[in-house]
Structures are given as C-alpha cells and as structure tokens.
Design a protein around this motif. Structure first.
Motif, short mmCIF file in Angstrom:
data_model
loop_
_atom_site.label_atom_id
_atom_site.label_comp_id
_atom_site.label_asym_id
_atom_site.label_seq_id
_atom_site.Cartn_x
_atom_site.Cartn_y
_atom_site.Cartn_z
N VAL A 167 -8.18 32.28 -31.00
CA VAL A 167 -9.17 31.11 -30.85
C VAL A 167 -8.87 30.03 -31.54
CG1 VAL A 167 -11.53 31.01 -31.13
CG2 VAL A 167 -10.70 33.14 -30.48
N PRO A 168 -8.97 28.74 -30.81
CA PRO A 168 -8.64 27.71 -31.57
C PRO A 168 -9.78 27.55 -32.82
CG PRO A 168 -8.91 27.34 -29.27
CD PRO A 168 -9.11 28.65 -29.66
N THR A 169 -9.25 27.14 -34.05
CA THR A 169 -10.11 27.01 -35.37
C THR A 169 -10.02 25.63 -35.72
OG1 THR A 169 -8.51 27.51 -36.77
CG2 THR A 169 -9.69 29.49 -35.97
N GLY A 170 -8.81 24.82 -35.45
CA GLY A 170 -8.96 23.50 -36.05
C GLY A 170 -8.24 23.56 -37.47
N ASP A 171 -7.91 24.80 -37.91
CA ASP A 171 -7.04 25.13 -38.98
C ASP A 171 -5.85 25.19 -38.65
OD1 ASP A 171 -6.28 25.84 -41.50
OD2 ASP A 171 -7.00 27.91 -41.70
N ARG A 172 -4.88 24.28 -39.23
CA ARG A 172 -3.52 24.09 -39.00
C ARG A 172 -2.81 24.91 -40.01
NH1 ARG A 172 -4.92 18.11 -39.08
NH2 ARG A 172 -4.97 17.25 -36.76
N PRO A 224 -2.38 28.14 -40.85
CA PRO A 224 -1.37 29.17 -40.44
C PRO A 224 -0.03 28.73 -39.69
CG PRO A 224 -3.72 29.79 -40.04
CD PRO A 224 -3.65 28.36 -40.31
N VAL A 225 -0.33 27.75 -38.91
CA VAL A 225 0.91 27.41 -38.24
C VAL A 225 2.00 26.72 -38.96
CG1 VAL A 225 1.73 25.89 -36.23
CG2 VAL A 225 -0.47 27.18 -35.99
N GLU A 226 1.41 25.87 -39.91
CA GLU A 226 2.11 25.10 -40.91
C GLU A 226 2.90 25.97 -41.86
OE1 GLU A 226 -0.31 22.15 -42.67
OE2 GLU A 226 -0.24 20.77 -40.90
N ASN A 227 2.10 27.20 -42.09
CA ASN A 227 2.85 27.98 -43.15
C ASN A 227 4.06 28.83 -42.39
OD1 ASN A 227 1.18 27.28 -45.18
ND2 ASN A 227 -0.18 28.90 -44.97
N ALA A 228 3.99 29.09 -41.07
CA ALA A 228 4.77 29.88 -40.40
C ALA A 228 6.03 28.91 -40.00
CB ALA A 228 4.43 30.27 -39.08
N VAL A 229 5.71 27.54 -40.10
CA VAL A 229 6.73 26.70 -39.74
C VAL A 229 7.45 26.55 -40.81
CG1 VAL A 229 7.31 24.19 -39.35
CG2 VAL A 229 5.66 25.29 -37.81
N VAL A 230 6.95 26.31 -42.30
CA VAL A 230 7.75 26.15 -43.36
C VAL A 230 8.52 27.27 -43.78
CG1 VAL A 230 6.37 24.22 -44.23
CG2 VAL A 230 5.86 26.54 -44.89
N GLY A 231 7.98 28.50 -43.37
CA GLY A 231 8.51 29.79 -43.67
C GLY A 231 9.81 29.81 -42.92
N GLY A 232 9.78 29.48 -41.57
CA GLY A 232 11.06 29.26 -40.78
C GLY A 232 11.93 28.40 -41.28
N ILE A 233 11.64 27.25 -41.76
CA ILE A 233 12.53 26.08 -42.14
C ILE A 233 13.26 26.83 -43.52
CG2 ILE A 233 12.56 23.95 -43.40
CD1 ILE A 233 10.18 23.17 -41.38
N ALA A 234 12.35 27.24 -44.30
CA ALA A 234 13.07 27.89 -45.79
C ALA A 234 13.91 28.95 -45.42
CB ALA A 234 11.84 28.58 -46.31
N ASP A 235 13.97 29.65 -44.34
CA ASP A 235 14.92 30.72 -43.94
C ASP A 235 16.60 30.20 -43.73
OD1 ASP A 235 12.99 32.74 -44.10
OD2 ASP A 235 12.69 32.75 -42.01
N GLY A 236 16.25 28.81 -43.61
CA GLY A 236 17.71 28.14 -43.12
C GLY A 236 18.31 27.38 -44.44
N PHE A 237 17.59 27.68 -45.77
CA PHE A 237 18.22 27.27 -46.87
C PHE A 237 18.63 28.41 -47.83
CE2 PHE A 237 16.04 23.78 -45.10
CZ PHE A 237 16.69 22.67 -45.30
#
Length: 156
Positions: A12-17, A19-32
C-alpha cells in the motif's frame, strides 16, 4: 503454482520513502569494501535532496575512532573538508550521487596530522561571515567542529 496477494500482504503506498531508500543504500553498500563511509544523495525531480549515510562492515567503529582522534587533535570543518576531498570517490546511479570514503586512508591522514591549507580555512570563515550577513545571524564560531566520518558525529 500461482502466487496470490492477499489483503495482509498487499503493498500500500504510504508516502514514506525510507524503506525504499534504505534498500537502495543497502544494495549500494554491498558494492564497496569494508570500512567505507558512504554519503548517498537522493536528488528529487523537484530540486530537493535527501542524504543517507551508510557504513560497510567495520566502518561505524572506525569512523567513530577517526572522529575521536580528530576532535582530540582540534581538527575542524576545514580539516574535514580537506581530508574528505583527498579520499572521496564519486559515482552516480540515475538521480543518486554516491560519495565513498575509504576510512583506513582517512585514519592515516588524521593520525599523520594532515590539516587544511590556510586558503580553505579562510574560505570556510568567509562563507560563514557571508551567511551571517545574509541571514542577520552572527555565527557562534568561524571554525565549526569536525563534521564526522562515524555515526556519532555524522548523525548529530
């Protein structure tokens, strides 16, 4: 077998970014590699920006250790900018800008007493004086504290 979404699992859309931002930075961190501080800028279409900090394995502890040593040595914002600039690796992914700081070389600079050149130090003072004139507020200091590579200072 067919997967079916039920009411309890529907997204359900919540307007809370977050969770998505945390998933994105977690994926980025995996590359370092380990002991890296990442500064991730989420540039929005409206011109705004959000910054997320993330540390790879061992980075939080090493970052806080660096900050403690720097503060004890009397290092300030100009020094932080100079040291950060020496080790910053910049990349982007779409609207994301990623600044990566490997912390072992940062530690070596702090332990070695690397300081900002006087021109940079004066630029920081000039910026603060001008900001004070524009806002009508008198800066408390023209030499702000070390900004931080660890979570204690970076998140304060």
């Amino acid at each position: 077998m067919t997967a079916t979404l039920t009411a309890s699992t529907a997204l359900v859309p919540t307007g809370d970014r977050a969770p998505v931002e945390n998933a994105v930075v977690g994926g980025i961190a995996d590359g370092f590699g380990p002991e890296t501080f990442l500064w991730v800028e989420f540039h929005r279409p409206d011109g705004g920006m959000r910054i997320k900090y993330v540390w790879t394995d061992g980075g939080q502890q090493l970052g806080d250790r660096i900050d403690s040593l720097a503060m004890t040595a009397g290092m300030d914002t100009a020094d932080w900018l100079h040291v950060a600039d020496r080790h910053e690796m910049v990349s982007s992914r779409g609207r994301l800008k990623i600044k990566a700081y490997p912390l072992r070389p940062v530690l070596a600079d702090v332990q070695g007493g690397v300081r900002a050149p006087e021109e940079l130090r004066e630029s920081v003072r000039r910026l603060l004086r001008v900001a004070g004139e524009i806002t009508g507020q008198v800066p408390r200091t023209l030499t702000p504290r070390w900004m931080g590579f660890g979570p204690v200072l970076a998140n304060s």
